[in-house]
Design an enzyme around this catalytic site. Structure first.
Site, mmCIF file in Angstrom:
data_model
loop_
_atom_site.group_PDB
_atom_site.id
_atom_site.type_symbol
_atom_site.label_atom_id
_atom_site.label_comp_id
_atom_site.label_asym_id
_atom_site.label_seq_id
_atom_site.Cartn_x
_atom_site.Cartn_y
_atom_site.Cartn_z
ATOM 1 N N HIS A 265 0.828 -1.202 0.000
ATOM 2 C CA HIS A 265 0.000 0.000 0.000
ATOM 3 C C HIS A 265 0.870 1.262 0.000
ATOM 4 C CE1 HIS A 265 -3.660 2.368 0.989
ATOM 5 N NE2 HIS A 265 -2.750 3.183 1.505
ATOM 6 N N GLU A 266 1.745 1.359 0.981
ATOM 7 C CA GLU A 266 2.598 2.551 1.052
ATOM 8 C C GLU A 266 3.556 2.585 -0.135
ATOM 9 O OE1 GLU A 266 1.506 4.673 2.964
ATOM 10 O OE2 GLU A 266 0.318 3.397 4.309
ATOM 11 N N HIS A 269 1.892 4.319 -3.003
ATOM 12 C CA HIS A 269 2.019 5.775 -2.856
ATOM 13 C C HIS A 269 3.431 6.209 -3.279
ATOM 14 C CE1 HIS A 269 -1.737 6.725 -0.853
ATOM 15 N NE2 HIS A 269 -1.525 5.873 0.128
ATOM 16 N N GLU A 295 -4.508 7.631 -3.453
ATOM 17 C CA GLU A 295 -5.027 6.387 -2.889
ATOM 18 C C GLU A 295 -5.354 5.373 -3.984
ATOM 19 O OE1 GLU A 295 -4.591 6.077 0.145
ATOM 20 O OE2 GLU A 295 -5.749 4.320 0.749
HETATM 21 ZN ZN ZN Z 1 -2.965 5.280 1.550
#
Ligand code: ZN
Length: 501
Positions: A265-266, A269, A295
């Site tokens: 997830h990170e 980003h 996101e």
């Molecule tokens: Zn996020």
């Protein structure tokens, strides 16, 4: 470059440096700072924040924006300078409405509230945070009044994170998705015994989990020469420049999903930030278009890639090599099913794909009620428990796993939560388009080939930095604005197959 442009860019570069320095202090505060540092750190961040605000809101900046807008009148919308001016004009208009003293007060209060939140959460003590939350809420109400709004107070705050988006639109989108999600969750719940997730609930050595998370980040193309990963209670990604993009993460020894999917997830980003072009550095065009678009990138790598069957065909041998004995009875298919178990749970960041947006909708509702004084802070814990029960059918056993779980409100991030779901919906819309243009993505993932997808995102999204809004990007890439059809279709297909519905 005109003299005016040169002068303007020098000011913007200073402002950017001050904000980035603030980011370094915030990162350190969450990753390494001892509790004793809180008071001094809050002052330091407040000072940087005040200086940046003063420099950006000077009358000279306003005058230069006017001069340069006139000078560049004939240039196209997507031109770098025109786009920079457009983005900064939007921010300038808002920033001049906030008095410098208020900005400093907000920064200092949020520094103290963040520390109080961390302690309150660790101690499972609502009262340690309650007065901080009330203070932050009051400040955000004042902020919304300074910024102005025509319909809902929430609009003023939402616009900070998702430019142009209105509370009414979010309500409409959420209502439409909720209508589809609630029956889907109920159907899956009725067949919950069809998916076994014991494989992710056994003990996995923390150091090995950490090493495996590094492997996953490398596989998707995160550049460790321009980044690093550190441990924090609440994972996030932060950028000091496109050559220094940090991810943070946590490890739960008895719950495998947290560390690996936190990293993906990170990492999603971070790929976006690392993919921001050098030419945009210190111009205010660097980084991500909006929080929703950001996101969409994290959710895409976490779920559409990381929770795909093809990913597990590729990744399982690494998993097995890392954990050996502990993984002896598992195979790729068992892991694929285990990481896709759907069940209502307490913690938003660990929620499965299907129930995730219900957590967001609950927070969206709470924020609106609090801002409009329809709910008092003192009533929030009881409201939260009741809402959890009506949205997800479960009740938190304590505040640490309930109302105190998220850092956002302590940091003053109101209007931020909806962007998680808007991004999630957009990720499915993007992925559907990528499938049309890139051929057999599953075959590529099964071979560990993620570069074609990353390059596609570089082309379609990363290279534009902050130039376009979510809906502008959606139109350019897929020929229509943000829609939820792709997301609902993706969930229904995937989970009908997994659960045999
Ligand atoms: Zn996020």
């Amino acid at each position: 470059m005109s003299e005016h442009l040169e002068e303007f860019k020098a000011i913007i570069a200073d402002v950017d440096d001050l904000y980035k320095a603030q980011s370094v202090l915030n990162w350190d505060q969450q990753a390494y700072m001892p509790p004793g540092g809180a008071q001094a750190r809050a002052s330091q961040v407040a000072t940087l924040s005040r200086l940046a605000h003063e420099r950006f809101t000077s009358e000279r900046v306003g005058a230069l924006l006017d001069l340069l807008s006139a000078e560049t009148r004939d240039l196209p919308y997507e031109d770098d300078t025109v786009s920079m001016l457009r983005v900064l004009q939007r921010e300038y208009v808002k920033a001049v409405r906030l008095p410098a003293a208020f900005v400093a007060e907000l920064a200092e209060a949020s520094g103290l509230a963040t520390t109080a939140w961390a302690q309150a959460r660790a101690a499972n003590d609502w009262h340690g945070f309650e007065s901080h939350l009330a203070h932050m809420l009051e400040l955000k109400q004042r902020e919304a009044e300074y910024l102005g709004y025509s319909d809902r107070m929430y609009d003023a705050l939402l616009d900070e994170y998702e430019p142009g988006m209105k509370t009414a639109q979010v309500t409409e989108i959420f209502d439409a998705v909720r209508r589809e999600l609630v029956p889907l969750v109920q159907t899956i719940r009725a067949h919950s015994d069809r998916v076994e997730d014991a494989a992710v609930l056994r003990h996995y050595d923390p150091d090995k989990q950490w090493a495996l998370a590094h492997e996953a980040l490398r596989a998707i193309g995160y550049d460790f020469e321009r980044g690093r990963m550190d441990r924090v209670p609440h994972p996030f990604c932060t950028t000091f420049s496109n050559h220094d993009v940090r991810v943070t993460n946590r490890i739960l020894p008895d719950f495998f999903n947290s560390c690996l999917f936190g990293a993906l997830h990170e990492g999603g980003h971070a790929l976006y930030e690392q993919g921001s072009p050098d030419k945009f550095e210190r111009t205010a065009l660097a980084g991500g278009a909006s929080l929703g678009v950001h996101e969409s990138q994290s959710r895409l790598w976490e779920n559409l890639v990381g929770r795909s069957r093809a990913f597990w065909e590729f990744f399982f041998p690494k998993f097995k090599r890392t954990f050996r004995k502990n993984a002896a009875d598992l195979d790729a298919e068992k892991m694929y099913r285990a990481v896709n178990k759907v069940q209502p749970s307490l913690i938003r960041v660990e929620a499965d794909e299907v129930t995730y947006s219900l957590h967001v909708m609950l927070r969206f509702e709470a924020e609106n009620l609090l801002l409009e004084n329809k709910l008092r802070v003192a009533e929030l814990p009881a409201w939260w428990d009741e809402a959890m029960s009506s949205y997800l059918g479960i009740t938190p056993p304590d505040v640490a796993q309930g109302v105190l779980q998220d850092v956002h409100w302590s940091m003053g991030l109101y209007g931020y939560f909806p962007t998680y779901s808007l991004g999630t919906f957009f990720s499915a819309q993007l992925f559907e388009q990528a499938r049309k243009e890139l051929g057999n993505l599953d075959a590529q993932f099964a071979q560990g080939e993620f570069e074609p997808l990353r390059q596609w995102l570089q082309q379609k999204i990363y290279q534009h930095g902050r130039k376009f809004t979510l809906n502008e990007l959606a139109n350019q890439i897929t020929g229509e604005p943000l829609q939820t059809r792709s997301y609902i279709a993706y969930l229904k297909n995937k989970y009908a197959e997994i659960y045999g519905l």
